[in-house]
Design an enzyme around this catalytic site. Structure first.
Site, PDB file in Angstrom:
ATOM      1  N   ASP A 393      17.506  70.712  36.829  1.00 37.46           N
ATOM      2  CA  ASP A 393      17.053  69.330  36.617  1.00 37.46           C
ATOM      3  C   ASP A 393      18.189  68.529  35.981  1.00 37.46           C
ATOM      4  O   ASP A 393      19.202  69.091  35.559  1.00 37.46           O
ATOM      5  CB  ASP A 393      15.825  69.382  35.684  1.00 37.46           C
ATOM      6  CG  ASP A 393      15.116  68.045  35.552  1.00 37.46           C
ATOM      7  OD1 ASP A 393      15.276  67.173  36.423  1.00 37.46           O
ATOM      8  OD2 ASP A 393      14.378  67.893  34.552  1.00 37.46           O
ATOM      9  N   GLU A 396      22.344  64.773  37.738  1.00 36.59           N
ATOM     10  CA  GLU A 396      22.948  63.658  38.521  1.00 36.59           C
ATOM     11  C   GLU A 396      24.308  63.186  38.002  1.00 36.59           C
ATOM     12  O   GLU A 396      25.024  62.569  38.799  1.00 36.59           O
ATOM     13  CB  GLU A 396      21.987  62.457  38.517  1.00 36.59           C
ATOM     14  CG  GLU A 396      20.708  62.711  39.263  1.00 36.59           C
ATOM     15  CD  GLU A 396      19.722  63.654  38.562  1.00 36.59           C
ATOM     16  OE1 GLU A 396      19.723  63.662  37.325  1.00 36.59           O
ATOM     17  OE2 GLU A 396      19.020  64.381  39.254  1.00 36.59           O
ATOM     18  N   ASP A 468      11.102  62.113  40.099  1.00 36.81           N
ATOM     19  CA  ASP A 468       9.975  61.525  39.369  1.00 36.81           C
ATOM     20  C   ASP A 468       9.259  60.450  40.166  1.00 36.81           C
ATOM     21  O   ASP A 468       9.423  59.249  39.938  1.00 36.81           O
ATOM     22  CB  ASP A 468      10.480  60.984  38.027  1.00 36.81           C
ATOM     23  CG  ASP A 468      11.070  62.097  37.171  1.00 36.81           C
ATOM     24  OD1 ASP A 468      10.722  63.282  37.414  1.00 36.81           O
ATOM     25  OD2 ASP A 468      11.877  61.797  36.276  1.00 36.81           O
TER      26      ASP A 468
HETATM   27  O1  MIG Z   1      13.650  63.710  31.112  1.00 37.77           O
HETATM   28  O2  MIG Z   1      11.828  68.520  32.131  1.00 37.77           O
HETATM   29  O3  MIG Z   1      12.293  65.196  37.072  1.00 37.77           O
HETATM   30  O4  MIG Z   1      10.159  66.976  36.853  1.00 37.77           O
HETATM   31  O5  MIG Z   1       9.173  67.497  34.279  1.00 37.77           O
HETATM   32  C1  MIG Z   1      12.751  64.325  31.959  1.00 37.77           C
HETATM   33  C2  MIG Z   1      11.009  67.397  32.035  1.00 37.77           C
HETATM   34  C3  MIG Z   1      13.255  65.663  32.395  1.00 37.77           C
HETATM   35  C4  MIG Z   1      12.701  65.360  34.736  1.00 37.77           C
HETATM   36  C5  MIG Z   1      12.135  66.016  35.944  1.00 37.77           C
HETATM   37  C6  MIG Z   1      10.684  66.343  35.715  1.00 37.77           C
HETATM   38  C7  MIG Z   1      10.543  67.228  34.504  1.00 37.77           C
HETATM   39  C8  MIG Z   1      11.139  66.526  33.287  1.00 37.77           C
HETATM   40  N1  MIG Z   1      12.533  66.189  33.547  1.00 37.77           N
END
Ligand code: MIG
Length: 800
Positions: A393, A396, A468
Site C-alpha cells: 500500500d 505512489e 480508495d
Molecule cells: O492512509 O492501511 O488504500 O485500502 O485500508 C490509508 C489503511 C492507508 C490506504 C489503502 C486502504 C487501507 C488504508 N491505507
C-alpha cells in the site's frame, strides 16, 4: 525550424543525413536528433528518438528482447521503407516521419506534421487522428471506454476518494490501443517520467504522447485483433504467474480487524453462516504502532497461533505492507536499513523523510537491487509464522502532503536518477521486491501479492486493486470500467473494494457490489476505519442470502475461473474482458449505456447495474445468450431491456459454450470429487482450455499440471474433451453433464448411451423472503437434463 530558446518554440526530428542497417532494425541520424527502429517481432517495432547520441537501454517494463526477424529495406529519394511479413513502415526523409501501414498500403498509424518534437526537455510524438479513430486502454484511468476527446497523465498518486473524472490515480501504464477502419494497433510509451496522452482533446488533428523528459521510446504493435495486441504488449512487458488458488476465492478485509479475537470470530462466522471465504486481511492495526515487520503485542500476542487456527479453518492471511520505515533508533528495521544504507536520499546525501502512519519515515530505494533483496529478506518472520499474502500500500509514494520531492536520488540499477524519473516506478519496484523476496522465502509455494501502485509490467509481480473508492452506485460502475481498462492493459488480476472504501454502503448497494465483484478477477470486500460493519451478514438477511448466492456461484465457477488465470499467464488475456476485445468494431460497445458490460472469460456476459434499478437496457453481442437464472434464451446483436432486481444481476451464458464447474465449498482448499460440465446448447461452436494443478506450488512450471480442451460443436450436438495432458491428477471421481436448452432424453459418451434425468436447476438458492405462492421467485431453469458418470482422464466424445 526556429533556433531560439528551447522552451519558447518546439523543434522536431529533422532531415535524414544517414542511416545504418543492423541485425534487428535500422538507426539513423537527422539534422535534429537521432532515431533507431528495432524489431521485436514481425509486428512489433520499437521507435527510439533522442537528441543524444546514445539510446537508453535500461527498461523496468520490458522483458522481451529484439528478434532477428527477416525484413526488407527499400530506399528512394524521399523515403525509406522497412517491410516485415505483416507490416510496412514508411519513413519519410525530409523530415523524418514514421507511418505504419498494412502490406496492402492501408494506413494504420502515421505521424502528424510535427512528428516527434521537443519543447525544452519535454518530448512529444504527434499522430494524425484517423477517421472515426477510437482509443482504449491506459489502464487505471477514469472516464469512458473510448478515450477519444480526452487527455490523461501518468504520475502515480494517492487519490483517496477519487471521483468519476479524477486523473491521475495510483498506477501508470502508458499503453493504449487505437482502433479505426477495421484496424487496430497498440502503442506502449516506455518512459517513466511524468507522461501525457492526448486523444484529440482540445484539437481535431492529432493524438499524442509526451514525457516531461527522457527519450521518445515507444513500441508500435500491429495486431489483427485487440486480443492479439494484448498478447504483444504482454510479450513485451510480461505476464502473471499462476496465483495461489486461494487468492481468487473471496477475501474479507476492513481497516482494520483487531484485536485477534475479532479475527477468530470473523472466521467462525463465515463457516457458521455457510458463506465461502479463503482470506482474512489484516490492515495496519496488526502492526506495533504501524511499524512494518512487527506485530502489536497487545492486540496480536500470538500471531502464530492465530494463523494456525485460521489455516485449520481453511483461511489464509494477507497482511498490510507499508514502505515507510519509522525513524526510530532501536527499531530493528530502521537500524538495519541505516546500516545497509537502503534509503532514498536528497542530493546532499541526507536520507529523505516523509510523514506517514508511523510518523516521520525513510523509504527504501527499490530501484537498487541490493535494497530489493534487503526488503525481500525482511519477510522472513512473517513467512515463518505462516503468512503467505502481502498487500503493498501507499507506494505512489504516499506521504502526508502528497508532494514527493522531485530532486531525490534513486539508484536506477546503479545509473542514478531523480524521483522525477523514478516516482512512477516506486510502487512497481516495491511490489517486485515483496514478490521476489516472499517467493524465495516460501520455498516453492506461491505468494499472493497485491499492490496499489504500479507501472507497465506490474502484472509480473502483483494483483492490483483500485485504491480508495467511494460507497455509491456510480463509483461501483466506475470501478468496473477501471478493471475492464486494466485488463486491456495487461493487468489481468485486478479488482476494487467491493462495498466501497470511503463512506457507508447502503443495504442494496452492498448486495449489488458483491454480486458484480463475484464475477471480477480479484474479489475482496473492504471498508475504511470507523465505517459501519461491512461483512456479507452485516446488512440483514436478504443481503446475506444474496451475498451467499453470488459468493457460492463464484466458488462453483472455480474450475472455469482458474483456467482463465492460466490463459492470462500464457497469453495476457484478461479474466474480465471489455466487450471491445471481442466486438472491437461494433460502435454499441463504446456507448455509455453499455460500456460497463464485460465478458467474464469467453462465455459469461455480465451487465453491471446500479443497486436501485430493477430494469436495465443492455446490449447483447452477436450469438445467443442464456439467462443464468431462468435459462431464457435471448437473441444476440440487439439492444433490449432485461430485469435487474437486486437479487438477480443480469448475467448471461453464451449459447454454444461449456462451463466447467464444481460444487460450492467453504474454501478453495477443499478437494472436489465431481467436475460438472454445463453445456449450453446453441448454433455456435467454442473451445475452452480447462486447466488444473495443485493450486499452491510452482510445480506446474515443471509439468505438474493438467490441461484438457473442451470443444463444443454447436450444430452437431457434440462436445469433445481431449484426454488430460500433463502429470497432474485431479481429485475428481465423477463427471456430471448438465444440458441446457435441449429436448433430448439421452446422450452418448464414447458411444454408450446414458439416460438423462430432468430437473429444475439453479446455481442460486431462492431467497427466503420470497413467498412461493404469492410472490413466486423464478430462481430456476426448467427442464435441464443431467447425467453423472465416472471421471476419466481419457478423451471423451459426448453426443446428444
Ligand atoms: O492512509 O492501511 O488504500 O485500502 O485500508 C490509508 C489503511 C492507508 C490506504 C489503502 C486502504 C487501507 C488504508 N491505507
Amino acid at each position: 525550424m526556429s533556433t531560439t530558446i528551447n522552451s519558447v518554440t518546439s523543434k522536431s526530428l529533422g532531415t535524414l543525413s544517414s542511416f545504418k542497417k543492423g541485425a534487428d532494425g535500422i538507426s539513423g541520424i537527422t539534422s535534429q536528433g537521432n532515431f533507431k527502429v528495432t524489431l521485436y517481432s514481425d509486428s512489433i517495432f520499437r521507435i527510439a528518438i533522442s537528441q543524444a547520441e546514445h539510446f537508453e537501454s535500461l527498461s523496468y517494463a520490458v522483458v522481451a528482447n529484439p528478434a532477428a526477424i527477416a525484413f526488407e529495406i527499400m530506399e528512394s529519394d524521399s523515403m525509406l521503407e522497412i517491410k516485415t511479413s505483416t507490416t510496412l513502415l514508411t519513413i519519410s526523409k525530409h523530415p523524418v516521419r514514421f507511418s505504419f501501414k498494412t502490406l496492402d498500403g492501408r494506413i494504420i498509424n502515421e505521424d502528424e506534421t510535427f512528428g516527434t518534437s521537443w519543447i525544452g526537455d519535454q518530448v512529444t510524438t504527434y499522430k494524425k487522428l484517423q477517421p472515426h479513430e477510437r482509443f482504449i486502454g491506459l489502464g487505471e484511468k477514469t472516464g469512458g471506454l473510448d478515450r477519444r476527446g480526452h487527455a490523461f497523465q501518468n504520475w502515480t498518486t494517492d487519490a483517496y476518494g477519487y471521483g468519476n473524472g479524477t486523473d491521475p490515480l495510483y498506477c501508470s501504464t502508458p499503453f493504449y490501443i487505437g482502433i479505426h477502419n477495421h484496424l487496430a494497433y497498440g502503442i506502449f510509451f516506455d518512459n517513466t517520467h511524468k507522461t501525457f496522452f492526448n486523444f484529440g482533446a482540445s484539437n481535431n488533428r492529432y493524438s499524442s504522447f509526451s514525457a516531461d523528459a527522457g527519450e521518445m521510446n515507444y513500441y508500435f504493435m500491429n495486431g489483427n485483433s485487440v486480443a492479439e495486441i494484448i498478447k504483444q504488449y504482454t510479450h513485451l512487458t510480461g505476464r502473471m504467474e499462476m496465483p495461489p488458488i486461494w487468492s481468487i476465492g473471496y477475501q474479507q478485509c476492513r481497516y482494520s480487524y483487531y484485536p485477534d479475537k475479532e479475527v477468530y470470530s470473523l472466521a467462525k462466522t463465515f463457516r457458521e453462516k455457510d458463506i465461502p471465504a479463503d482470506v482474512i486481511v489484516l490492515d495496519i492495526h496488526y502492526m506495533d504502532k504501524y511499524k512494518i515487520f512487527t506485530w502489536d503485542p497487545k492486540n496480536f500476542p500470538d500471531p502464530k497461533g492465530l494463523i494456525q487456527h485460521l489455516r485449520d479453518q481453511g483461511f489464509h492471511i494477507v497482511i498490510m505492507c507499508d514502505p515507510g520505515i519509522k525513524v526510530e533508533p532501536g527499531y530493528e528495521t530502521y537500524d538495519d536499513g541505516i546500516k545497509k544504507d537502503v534509503f532514498i536520499k536528497y542530493p546532499d546525501g541526507e536520507n529523505y523523510q516523509g510523514q506517514v502512519w508511523p510518523g516521520w519515515c525513510h523509504f527504501p530505494d527499490f530501484t537498487n537491487p541490493e535494497t530489493r533483496a534487503w526488503w525481500g529478506s525482511k519477510f522472513k518472520d512473517y513467512v515463518n509464522l505462516g503468512v503467505d499474502g502481502f498487500w503493498n500500500d501507499m507506494n505512489e509514494v504516499a506521504t502526508w502532503g502528497n508532494s514527493l520531492p522531485e530532486n531525490l536520488e534513486l539508484s536506477f540499477e546503479g545509473n542514478k536518477a531523480t524521483t522525477r524519473r523514478g516516482r512512477n516506478l516506486f510502487g512497481f519496484q516495491m511490489a517486485r521486491s515483496t514478490y521476489e523476496g516472499t517467493k524465495k522465502l516460501l520455498k516453492g509455494k506461491r505468494p499472493f501479492n497485491l499492490t496499489r501502485s504500479g507501472f507497465s509490467g506490474i502484472q509480473r509481480y502483483a494483483a492490483v486493486w483500485t485504491g480508495d473508492n467511494v460507497s455509491y452506485d456510480e463509483h461501483m460502475l466506475l470501478g468496473v470500467r477501471l478493471v475492464n481498462s486494466m485488463g486491456l492493459t495487461g493487468i489481468a488480476f485486478a479488482g476494487y473494494d467491493a462495498g466501497g472504501f470511503v463512506g457507508d454502503a447502503n443495504t442494496k448497494l452492498f448486495a449489488r457490489w458483491i454480486s458484480i465483484a463475484s464475477l471480477s478477477p480479484f474479489f475482496r470486500a473492504h471498508t475504511m476505519i470507523n465505517t459501519r460493519d461491512s461483512e456479507p451478514w452485516s446488512y440483514g438477511e436478504e443481503v446475506e442470502s444474496i451475498c451467499r448466492n453470488y459468493i457460492k456461484f463464484r466458488y462453483q465457477l472455480m474450475p472455469y475461473i482458474y483456467s482463465l488465470f492460466y490463459d492470462a499467464s500464457k497469453t495476457g488475456m484478461p479474466v474480465q474482458r471489455s466487450l471491445a476485445i471481442n466486438y472491437t468494431h461494433d460502435h454499441r460497445v463504446y456507448d455509455g449505456k453499455y460500456y460497463n458490460q464485460y465478458l467474464f472469460g469467453p462465455s459469461i456476459l455480465v451487465a453491471p447495474v446500479e443497486s436501485n434499478k430493477e430494469l436495465l437496457k443492455i446490449f447483447f453481442p452477436e450469438g445467443e445468450w442464456y439467462d443464468v437464472y431462468t435459462g431464457t434464451l435471448w437473441q444476440g446483436n440487439q439492444e433490449t431491456i432485461v430485469e435487474s432486481p437486486i437479487h438477480k444481476l443480469p448475467v448471461f451464458i453464451k449459447a454454444g459454450s461449456v462451463l466447467p464447474m464444481q460444487a460450492a465449498a467453504a474454501n478453495t482448499g477443499i478437494k472436489q470429487e465431481e467436475l460438472i460440465l454445463h453445456i449450453y446448447c446453441g448454433k455456435d461452436s467454442s473451445e475452452f482450455l480447462l486447466y488444473m494443478d495443485d493450486g499452491e506450488t510452482f510445480d506446474y512450471q515443471n509439468g505438474n499440471s493438467a490441461t484438457r480442451t473442451i470443444q463444443m460443436f454447436g450444430t452437431q450436438n457434440k462436445v469433445i474433451i481431449s484426454k488430460s495432458e500433463g502429470d497432474f491428477k485431479s481429485s475428481y471421481k465423477k463427471i456430471k453433464f448438465v444440458l441446457h436448452g435441449s429436448d433430448v432424453d439421452s446422450l452418448s459418451i464414447n458411444g454408450s448411451n446414458l439416460r438423462l434425468t430432468h430437473h429444475v436447476h439453479s446455481f442460486f438458492a431462492p431467497l427466503e423472503k420470497y413467498d412461493p405462492i404469492n410472490e413466486p421467485d423464478s430462481m430456476g431453469e426448467e427442464n435441464v437434463k443431467i447425467v453423472t458418470t465416472e471421471y476419466t482422464d481419457e478423451g471423451l466424445e459426448i453426443r446428444w
